[in-house]
Each structure stands twice: as C-alpha cells, then as structure tokens.
Design a protein around this motif. Structure first.
Motif, PDB file in Angstrom:
ATOM      1  N   GLY A 136       0.824  -1.204   0.000  1.00  0.00           N
ATOM      2  CA  GLY A 136       0.000   0.000   0.000  1.00  0.00           C
ATOM      3  C   GLY A 136       0.857   1.252   0.000  1.00  0.00           C
ATOM      4  O   GLY A 136       1.965   1.270   0.558  1.00  0.00           O
ATOM      5  N   GLN A 137       0.380   2.296  -0.647  1.00  0.00           N
ATOM      6  CA  GLN A 137       1.096   3.564  -0.675  1.00  0.00           C
ATOM      7  C   GLN A 137       0.104   4.716  -0.609  1.00  0.00           C
ATOM      8  O   GLN A 137      -1.054   4.578  -0.979  1.00  0.00           O
ATOM      9  CB  GLN A 137       1.981   3.680  -1.917  1.00  0.00           C
ATOM     10  N   HIS A 138       0.600   5.865  -0.110  1.00  0.00           N
ATOM     11  CA  HIS A 138      -0.229   7.065   0.014  1.00  0.00           C
ATOM     12  C   HIS A 138       0.615   8.275  -0.365  1.00  0.00           C
ATOM     13  O   HIS A 138       1.810   8.329  -0.079  1.00  0.00           O
ATOM     14  CB  HIS A 138      -0.741   7.234   1.446  1.00  0.00           C
ATOM     15  N   ASP A 139      -0.022   9.233  -1.018  1.00  0.00           N
ATOM     16  CA  ASP A 139       0.672  10.460  -1.403  1.00  0.00           C
ATOM     17  C   ASP A 139       0.711  11.402  -0.211  1.00  0.00           C
ATOM     18  O   ASP A 139      -0.319  11.762   0.354  1.00  0.00           O
ATOM     19  CB  ASP A 139      -0.051  11.128  -2.579  1.00  0.00           C
ATOM     20  N   LEU A 140       1.929  11.807   0.191  1.00  0.00           N
ATOM     21  CA  LEU A 140       2.099  12.719   1.321  1.00  0.00           C
ATOM     22  C   LEU A 140       2.228  14.171   0.871  1.00  0.00           C
ATOM     23  O   LEU A 140       2.302  15.076   1.698  1.00  0.00           O
ATOM     24  CB  LEU A 140       3.341  12.328   2.136  1.00  0.00           C
ATOM     25  N   GLY A 141       2.256  14.394  -0.447  1.00  0.00           N
ATOM     26  CA  GLY A 141       2.417  15.748  -0.974  1.00  0.00           C
ATOM     27  C   GLY A 141       3.873  16.171  -1.013  1.00  0.00           C
ATOM     28  O   GLY A 141       4.733  15.589  -0.346  1.00  0.00           O
ATOM     29  N   GLY A 142       4.164  17.187  -1.799  1.00  0.00           N
ATOM     30  CA  GLY A 142       5.529  17.714  -1.872  1.00  0.00           C
ATOM     31  C   GLY A 142       6.520  16.778  -2.533  1.00  0.00           C
ATOM     32  O   GLY A 142       7.730  16.841  -2.251  1.00  0.00           O
TER      33      GLY A 142
END
Length: 430
Positions: free
Chosen positions: A185-191
């Motif tokens: 699983g992965q998630h976008d943390l921004g930046g």
C-alpha cells in the motif's frame, strides 16, 4: 530483562527473572506480535565478503551498497559448481552465512547490465573474495536459553536474524530493520514524497528461555517515482512553467530556487531515457550553475556544447536549453543531463525533514485498530514464513505460524475523582 555480571555488557548478559506477577484484575490470555522460533543446535559458518570492480577506471573505489546483493546473487548462480547444494544467506554488506562449510574463494563475477527493457547489454566484472571468518555455534545459544550459560551468544542471534531477513532483503526495500514495498500500500504525502507500507522484523530473546520473531507493521516516506520535472514541481509546489521561470531567473530569487533544487536533488538516483538503446542509472551530485545552452566540454580535442552533443550522438533536441543541467559526475569529471530526460528510480528513502502536514499524514497511516493491526501483521508473518521456507529448512530453523499467547489481566477501571475550584466555580476531572 537482562543484567550484566562481570566483564563487558556484551560478553556477560544474564536473563533476569521478574520478581513477581500482578494479582489485580481478572485473568485472561492475550496474543502478542511474537512468533516462537526453534532451531537445530548446530554449528554455522560465517564468511567475510569483499567485492571489487575490475576492468574499470574506478576499480579501487568501493561499489555502491545497492549493487552488493545483485553481485552476490550472480556469484551464487555463476559458481554453483563450487558451492554445490549449499544455500547461503547474505547481509548485503560483508557477511555470508552457510549451514555447511564451503572453500575460500577468489572468483570473477560477470554482472549483466539491464537496459531497462529486460534485455542484456554491457557487462561489468567484479572480483568477489569469500574468506572464512568464524563458526557461530547455535549450541551455545541453546544452552543460554536453557539457563546453562550466562554468556550471550550474539553471533548466533545475528546469524539467525540474517537467515530470516534473506528473502525480504531480496524482494523488498530495506530501511533499518524494516522492509517496505508499494505492494503493501502507498499514500501520497504531498511535496513529491509518498509513503510505502511495510513491516519491522527482529529476532528477540524472551522470557522463559524463548526465542521469538518480532513483527509489526510500519510505514516510511519515499521519494515519489516519476519524471524529475514532476518531482521538482511537486516539491516547490509550483506549476512546471512557473518553476522553470524561477530556475532561469538571474536575480536573487533565481539563486534561491537553484540552491533549493540542488539540496533536493543531491544524492537522488535517477534513470535517463534519452537513448533508445539503453537506460542508465546515475546518482545526482549537483545542479549546474550555468544553463545547458552555455555548457561545453572537450571531445576529440574540440570544444562541443552539451546541446550539440545530445543532438549529434542521440539525435535528441533538448526542449529546455535555458534550464540548468543535472550533474551526475565528480569535480574532476562533470556528467551533464537535461532535466527532461531524467526520472526518479523507485524505492528511495526520503531522508530530509518533512513538514508538519507530511508528518501528520504519515502518522495517520500507521495508526489503526488493534484487530486490523493483528490481521495485517499475521498475514505478513504467514507470507514471510512460507516464502522463506527454503532458507529456514537449509539452516534448520522453524517458526511457529501462530502468535505467542501470553497471560494477561483485565484491570478494573480507575476511579474518577473531582475537586471544586472556588475561585473559578468549575469542576475539574483528574
């Protein structure tokens, strides 16, 4: 619990018995994220490994750690005649362990270089030296767990730890004692950064002479794969057109933008795609002070511009000659690439400081209900045990598939006391 008695702390460690157990509350049983480990009490063999590149100008330079395991995998395949049926495990740096002895070896390993499309191209050669260093004795570990000796057998614990880490080290991205992959699983943390889920793994000595495998789910920040243009745009939180204007400005604002870009890019591994024949990986060392259109170098006794070189050699016309170049060389030998032909190699830890929003997002990902945590951890354990079966069998290691049950007590709820503050006429609960 452990206490030392004479000698150094590493040499003499005694498992201390807890003075007693609680009696308050109702008895029950709980499960912990520990899986019991058993092993055959026998001697293992530890070898020192040295890897050197040969036939290259930088033959005396240490090769990147990320290349070590790839070289050793080829070593096992290419020299199977010398290893026989032995299945070794490797720590990724300087230690190799086997369950049966092998001869000391000084051999050449040919490492085919991938062009990014699965075919093979230019080969690289390495000299691999394997020398016997010691014989970790698991019989000492067995006696220690039984309380027969007080000297802690660190070498035996380390050998078993590497056995259990061999399979995830080959398939996943290591970071400290944890392993990560986007398959969890992965998630976008921004930046320009994302989080990958993974798990923590460690061999532990527990109470009552038990040896356990400790597992837990975790998450870590990684650089978001994709084009280098997108990474810079996300990191600066600017539209690509606006960012390019900032990087090409000749005033203080432009200097600030370029300095920030240098800090962001230094040390990042990239892959170039300007050649139709091969894709090469490089590590960014800096960003050029001048734009691409102003950069020249000497080739065949003549000065040639970087733009002209790419046009003649690769039939590639640079789209943004006004931008600074990516420098993947050294102080003595610069190697320039246009930003537009570079992409981020997946699986790179993000080691720089995150902002508060990114930290909060990462913390939220790792927080979950106990039952969800139990299910995810247990599934990882089952996959790890099943997929590592060849190595476990080779070294005589057995891991229980069930979480360890431990006695527990449900404590009565605490009493809530109140007091009254006359000055404010308010009740406060402690």
């Amino acid at each position: 619990m452990a206490s030392s008695s004479g000698g150094s702390a590493k040499e003499r460690i005694v498992l201390a018995r807890r003075p007693g157990f609680g009696s308050l509350g109702q008895k029950t049983m709980a499960v912990s994220n520990h899986y019991r480990v058993k092993f055959e009490p026998k001697v293992l063999y530890h070898y020192d490994v040295t890897i050197q590149s040969i036939g290259l100008k930088d033959s005396n330079k240490a090769i990147p750690k990320s290349l070590n395991r790839e070289v050793m995998n080829e070593f096992i395949v290419q020299h199977i005649d010398k290893l026989g049926t032995v299945l070794p495990v490797y720590d990724g740096e300087k230690s190799l362990y086997t369950a049966t002895t092998i001869p000391d070896l000084d051999v050449e390993v040919q490492l085919p270089e991938s062009n990014g499309s699965g075919s093979r191209c230019k080969r690289r050669s390495f000299l691999v030296a394997v020398k016997k260093a010691s014989e970790p004795d698991l019989r000492l570990l067995d006696r220690f767990l039984k309380g027969e000796v007080s000297t802690f057998p660190q070498e035996g614990i380390q050998a078993l730890d590497i056995v259990l880490r061999e399979l995830p080290s080959q398939k996943l991205v290591p970071a400290g004692r944890s392993f990560f992959s986007d398959i969890f699983g992965q998630h976008d943390l921004g930046g320009g950064i994302i989080s990958w889920n993974g798990f923590y793994e460690s061999i532990r000595v527990a109470q009552n002479g038990l040896l356990t495998l400790n597992l837990d789910i975790t998450a870590n920040a990684f650089i978001k794969p994709g084009s280098l243009e997108d990474f810079l745009s996300n990191s600066f939180r600017m539209d690509r057109t606006v960012l390019f204007e900032e990087l090409t400005r000749g005033d203080a604002c432009g200097d600030t933008a370029r300095v920030k870009a240098k800090k962001l890019l230094k040390g990042i591994r990239i892959e170039t795609n300007h050649s139709t024949k091969t894709k090469r990986k490089h590590r960014v060392s800096s960003l050029s002070d001048q734009p691409l259109q102003s950069l020249t170098f000497e080739m065949n006794g003549e000065n040639i511009s970087v733009c002209e070189y790419f046009s003649k050699t690769y039939n590639y016309k640079i789209r943004y000659p006004q931008l600074p170049a990516i420098d993947c060389g050294t102080r003595d030998k610069r190697t320039y690439f246009p930003i537009e032909v570079c992409s981020i190699v997946p699986g790179q830890n993000y080691t720089r400081k995150m902002n508060q929003s990114q930290k909060d997002a990462l913390t939220k990902i790792t927080c979950c209900m106990p039952q969800d945590r139990l299910q995810k951890t247990h599934q990882i354990a089952q996959d790890l045990i099943s997929n590592s079966s060849r190595y476990l069998k080779e070294f005589g290691v057995m891991v229980n598939r069930n979480m360890t049950e431990v006695p527990a007590r449900v404590l009565p709820p605490p009493k809530v006391c109140t007091f009254y503050l006359h000055s404010y006429h308010e009740s406060y609960f402690l």
